[in-house]
Design a protein around this motif. Sequence first.
Motif, PDB file in Angstrom:
ATOM      1  N   UNK A 196      62.029 -61.804  33.323  1.00 25.26           N
ATOM      2  CA  UNK A 196      63.040 -61.809  32.282  1.00 25.26           C
ATOM      3  C   UNK A 196      64.402 -61.382  32.803  1.00 25.26           C
ATOM      4  N   UNK A 197      64.428 -60.412  33.752  1.00 20.47           N
ATOM      5  CA  UNK A 197      65.710 -59.957  34.286  1.00 20.47           C
ATOM      6  C   UNK A 197      66.425 -61.087  35.002  1.00 20.47           C
ATOM      7  N   UNK A 198      65.665 -61.839  35.805  1.00 18.24           N
ATOM      8  CA  UNK A 198      66.273 -62.966  36.523  1.00 18.24           C
ATOM      9  C   UNK A 198      66.762 -64.019  35.539  1.00 18.24           C
ATOM     10  N   UNK A 199      65.977 -64.267  34.537  1.00 16.87           N
ATOM     11  CA  UNK A 199      66.368 -65.257  33.542  1.00 16.87           C
ATOM     12  C   UNK A 199      67.609 -64.802  32.793  1.00 16.87           C
ATOM     13  N   UNK A 200      67.661 -63.489  32.427  1.00 14.66           N
ATOM     14  CA  UNK A 200      68.832 -62.965  31.713  1.00 14.66           C
ATOM     15  C   UNK A 200      70.080 -63.071  32.570  1.00 14.66           C
ATOM     16  N   UNK A 201      69.926 -62.770  33.830  1.00 12.98           N
ATOM     17  CA  UNK A 201      71.072 -62.840  34.749  1.00 12.98           C
ATOM     18  C   UNK A 201      71.626 -64.269  34.815  1.00 12.98           C
ATOM     19  N   UNK A 202      70.722 -65.241  34.950  1.00 13.09           N
ATOM     20  CA  UNK A 202      71.161 -66.635  35.053  1.00 13.09           C
ATOM     21  C   UNK A 202      71.805 -67.088  33.744  1.00 13.09           C
ATOM     22  N   UNK A 203      71.221 -66.702  32.629  1.00 12.00           N
ATOM     23  CA  UNK A 203      71.762 -67.136  31.338  1.00 12.00           C
ATOM     24  C   UNK A 203      73.125 -66.497  31.067  1.00 12.00           C
ATOM     25  N   UNK A 204      73.298 -65.235  31.451  1.00 12.33           N
ATOM     26  CA  UNK A 204      74.589 -64.571  31.242  1.00 12.33           C
ATOM     27  C   UNK A 204      75.658 -65.172  32.147  1.00 12.33           C
ATOM     28  N   UNK A 205      75.237 -65.524  33.385  1.00 20.13           N
ATOM     29  CA  UNK A 205      76.196 -66.164  34.299  1.00 20.13           C
ATOM     30  C   UNK A 205      76.693 -67.488  33.735  1.00 20.13           C
ATOM     31  N   UNK A 206      75.802 -68.229  33.126  1.00 20.09           N
ATOM     32  CA  UNK A 206      76.159 -69.550  32.605  1.00 20.09           C
ATOM     33  C   UNK A 206      76.590 -69.499  31.141  1.00 20.09           C
ATOM     34  N   UNK A 207      76.623 -68.252  30.573  1.00 20.10           N
ATOM     35  CA  UNK A 207      77.050 -68.057  29.188  1.00 20.10           C
ATOM     36  C   UNK A 207      76.186 -68.870  28.212  1.00 20.10           C
ATOM     37  N   UNK A 208      74.858 -68.826  28.434  1.00 18.09           N
ATOM     38  CA  UNK A 208      73.909 -69.472  27.524  1.00 18.09           C
ATOM     39  C   UNK A 208      73.566 -68.447  26.438  1.00 18.09           C
ATOM     40  N   UNK A 209      74.247 -68.531  25.286  1.00 20.81           N
ATOM     41  CA  UNK A 209      74.148 -67.493  24.269  1.00 20.81           C
ATOM     42  C   UNK A 209      72.760 -67.464  23.642  1.00 20.81           C
ATOM     43  N   UNK A 210      72.260 -68.615  23.216  1.00 24.02           N
ATOM     44  CA  UNK A 210      70.970 -68.635  22.531  1.00 24.02           C
ATOM     45  C   UNK A 210      69.874 -68.110  23.435  1.00 24.02           C
ATOM     46  N   UNK A 211      69.880 -68.525  24.680  1.00 23.68           N
ATOM     47  CA  UNK A 211      68.860 -68.076  25.609  1.00 23.68           C
ATOM     48  C   UNK A 211      69.003 -66.576  25.879  1.00 23.68           C
ATOM     49  N   UNK A 212      70.288 -66.109  25.981  1.00 29.60           N
ATOM     50  CA  UNK A 212      70.534 -64.683  26.226  1.00 29.60           C
ATOM     51  C   UNK A 212      70.046 -63.845  25.043  1.00 29.60           C
ATOM     52  N   UNK A 213      70.337 -64.315  23.836  1.00 30.18           N
ATOM     53  CA  UNK A 213      69.873 -63.609  22.633  1.00 30.18           C
ATOM     54  C   UNK A 213      68.358 -63.487  22.637  1.00 30.18           C
ATOM     55  N   UNK A 214      67.677 -64.586  22.964  1.00 31.69           N
ATOM     56  CA  UNK A 214      66.210 -64.554  22.982  1.00 31.69           C
ATOM     57  C   UNK A 214      65.708 -63.560  24.018  1.00 31.69           C
ATOM     58  N   UNK A 215      66.334 -63.569  25.211  1.00 34.96           N
ATOM     59  CA  UNK A 215      65.868 -62.673  26.274  1.00 34.96           C
ATOM     60  C   UNK A 215      66.133 -61.212  25.913  1.00 34.96           C
ATOM     61  N   UNK A 216      67.294 -60.950  25.318  1.00 36.52           N
ATOM     62  CA  UNK A 216      67.587 -59.575  24.919  1.00 36.52           C
ATOM     63  C   UNK A 216      66.585 -59.076  23.888  1.00 36.52           C
ATOM     64  N   UNK A 217      66.288 -59.909  22.893  1.00 35.70           N
ATOM     65  CA  UNK A 217      65.324 -59.496  21.871  1.00 35.70           C
ATOM     66  C   UNK A 217      63.945 -59.314  22.467  1.00 35.70           C
ATOM     67  N   UNK A 218      63.586 -60.219  23.416  1.00 32.76           N
ATOM     68  CA  UNK A 218      62.255 -60.106  24.044  1.00 32.76           C
ATOM     69  C   UNK A 218      62.159 -58.857  24.903  1.00 32.76           C
ATOM     70  N   UNK A 219      63.306 -58.417  25.468  1.00 34.63           N
ATOM     71  CA  UNK A 219      63.312 -57.219  26.319  1.00 34.63           C
ATOM     72  C   UNK A 219      63.485 -55.942  25.489  1.00 34.63           C
ATOM     73  N   UNK A 220      63.574 -56.082  24.157  1.00 32.06           N
ATOM     74  CA  UNK A 220      63.657 -54.918  23.268  1.00 32.06           C
ATOM     75  C   UNK A 220      65.062 -54.506  22.912  1.00 32.06           C
ATOM     76  N   UNK A 221      66.067 -55.180  23.366  1.00 31.34           N
ATOM     77  CA  UNK A 221      67.452 -54.829  23.080  1.00 31.34           C
ATOM     78  C   UNK A 221      67.933 -55.680  21.913  1.00 31.34           C
ATOM     79  N   UNK A 222      67.342 -55.424  20.734  1.00 33.96           N
ATOM     80  CA  UNK A 222      67.610 -56.246  19.574  1.00 33.96           C
ATOM     81  C   UNK A 222      69.025 -56.067  19.070  1.00 33.96           C
TER      82      UNK A 222
END
Length: 828
Positions: free
Chosen positions: A614-640
């Motif tokens: 998830x950390x690698x995925x979050x990093x890639x999504x934040x780099x590319x500014x993928x908001x929906x994917x970032x939101x999903x990863x944050x919620x999945x990692x507990x940072x709702x």
Amino acid sequence: MAEAEEQETGSLEESTDESEEEESEEEPKLKYERLSNGVTEILQKDAASCMTVHDKFLALGTHYGKVYLLDVQGNITQKFDVVQVFGLYSGEEFHETFDCPIKIIAVHPHFVRSSCKQFVTGGKKLLLFERSWMNRWKSAVLHEGEGNIRSVKWRGHLIAWANNMGVKIFDIISKQRITNVPRDDISLRPDMYPCSLCWKDNVTLIIGWGTSVKVCSVKERHASEMRDLPSRYVEIVSQFETEFYISGLAPLCDQLVVLSYVKEISEKTEREYCARPRLDIIQPLSETCEEISSDALTVRGFQENECRDYHLEYSEGESLFYIVSPRDVVVAKERDQDDHIDWLLEKKKYEEALMAAEISQKIKRHKILDIGLAYINHLVERGDYDIAARKCQKILGKNAALWEYEVYKFKEIGQLKAISPYLPRGDPVLKPLIYEMILHEFLESDYEGFATLIREWPGDLYNNSVIVQAVRDHLKKDSQNKTLLKTLAELYTYDKNYGNALEIYLTLRHKDVFQLIHKHNLFSSIKDKIVLLMDFDSEKAVDMLLDNEDKISIKKVVEELEDRPELQHVYLHKLFKRDHHKGQRYHEKQISLYAEYDRPNLLPFLRDSTHCPLEKALEICQQRNFVEETVYLLSRMGNSRSALKMIMEELHDVDKAIEFAKEQDDGELWEDLILYSIDKPPFITGLLNNIGTHVDPILLIHRIKEGMEIPNLRDSLVKILQDYNLQILLREGCKKILVADSLSLLKKMHRTQMKGVLVDEENICESCLSPILPSDAAKPFSVVVFHCRHMFHKECLPMPSMNSAAQFCNICSAKNRGPGSAILEMKK
């Protein structure tokens, strides 16, 4: 039709006059030939006057009173100077010298029988000769006094004869003459235009005299009409006139054969002359006739003959007709199937001739194969090469030698292409050279046709290596010719040289490459050609690779596609769709691949993958500014809370924020959402419309600043009230349902508890496992039965505790199935 003749050769002609006419398209009914073996020698010395046919022998009479017995070929077997009845197969013989000339003789049709030794002679009198019981011959006069008797015909028990006055019929059984049919045209001399008689059957006599034909039927007279009359009478059932004078008659099934004497007028001299006699086949009708066929015959000396010089005799049962003239005897025969085929061949109707030969069971002179070969030659000469080649299949059949002969014949005329589609490919198989010769012909001029033959012909018909070399030689001149390359690949396949074939297919990007790999299990040959396969058809290639993981591993495929990440993504994506766990080692790599080549499937991948870091995925999504994917990863990692903040700040989507808060069902998230939305009227409207079922709307309403303009506030408040009323109604409805269900279950429990429980010898105590009832019914016993149907001896139950006096089933209590109170205590 009769055939043309010159007087010296004695052949027969078809034409009706001296000039040539167009050849008739109608098939003749009869064929003709001249008796020449013995007859020619006789007629050079003495002219024929009559002929009689009996038992396949011909009795030829001449003007000098001699009689010659001939066989059907015209060979002389006997010669008589006087009238004789001579047994051909027995020693009996009759001969007598008469005091006046004998014009005609007729023998009983069953003369061979001892009871039928009879014959009649005609001259001035009609004499009946019959053998008596002492083997002596006696004679009786049947008729005299009306001129010479020139025609007599005997059939069954009836004798018909003609004299100058007419035709009589005599019943040999009743010894009575039963009729007299007078001649119609008395202007004709009876000696120049004699009467012609023939019996069609035992009761039908046909009379031809001059130009008139009468069909007479002999019938039985009714007993009430007889009195002094004969028992039979004659009725004329048909009568008609002909265009020519009749010289002879003979039956042919239900038709008539008529020999006619013809006189015509010359156009040059305008004088009447004797033309050739005609032999016509006619169909008698009630008052006229229909001509079926008509043949003009050229016989020797026909220019000098009269009507009386011609005679027509026939052989019953064989359809043989003998035309007798003073200098010639011609035999007419009904044409058989061989003659029919001859005529068809002569008219070049080969297909009809072939069909007739195949259908017929009676051909003797012709062979179906010979007719078929003639048909093929005719088609070739006419230029119908394709039809000729197609007919070879049916005509040549399995005769390999004839096939090869025809192929070489087609080669000579440059038409090998025409016969190529019809060559046999299995049974029989021709020499390989034949097939190679045709393939070389196509290779020189028609690449497409060559490719078609290679596809259709089995590879074992020809020498494959020879054809491969020939194709290579042509590819040297045109190395990019796709047709030749594809054909060469097929030839390699026949030779089991699959590697070269696969390379060509891949170069051509041919659709059969996958079929070739599957069919011949070429997976070891494609390990270094995976990129080529993916470039050709990535969908089929991936399916094939995934279906055969045991032959080409996932690791090997991923390594081969390392330099082509877009293809690598297609393969791994399809692998993930099939099984979320097989490619788990590549899930981290897939994050980047999805982000680069297939973003729409990135979020579903993140949701479905359990092996994705998830950390690698979050990093890639934040780099590319993928908001929906970032939101999903944050919620999945507990940072709702960060996820919710991102939805509100980045997406500005209150509905999505509310939906997210509903999914998380966290009070703090709702608090953050309200705080963020409190100064944003559109967000407040969205909250008012959707918050009612999760958070008390009053909390939001109290925080709204006084005087803030909120869009659609009234509608939102109305909706909140409606939602509240709906909740109240739902609660009341649920309460009513709950009460009704509770009451129904209570009544059901009460009815159940009121029922009795059967206790018999088969029941056992659940504690001591002994029968619940004692074996001796006289002994006292006490049993406790619970509503759960478990039974115990009272002494086997534990004593109730001090806290509760109620007893419970130990088994149900132990299984947490609820206690069952005792419903019955039995004592005795």
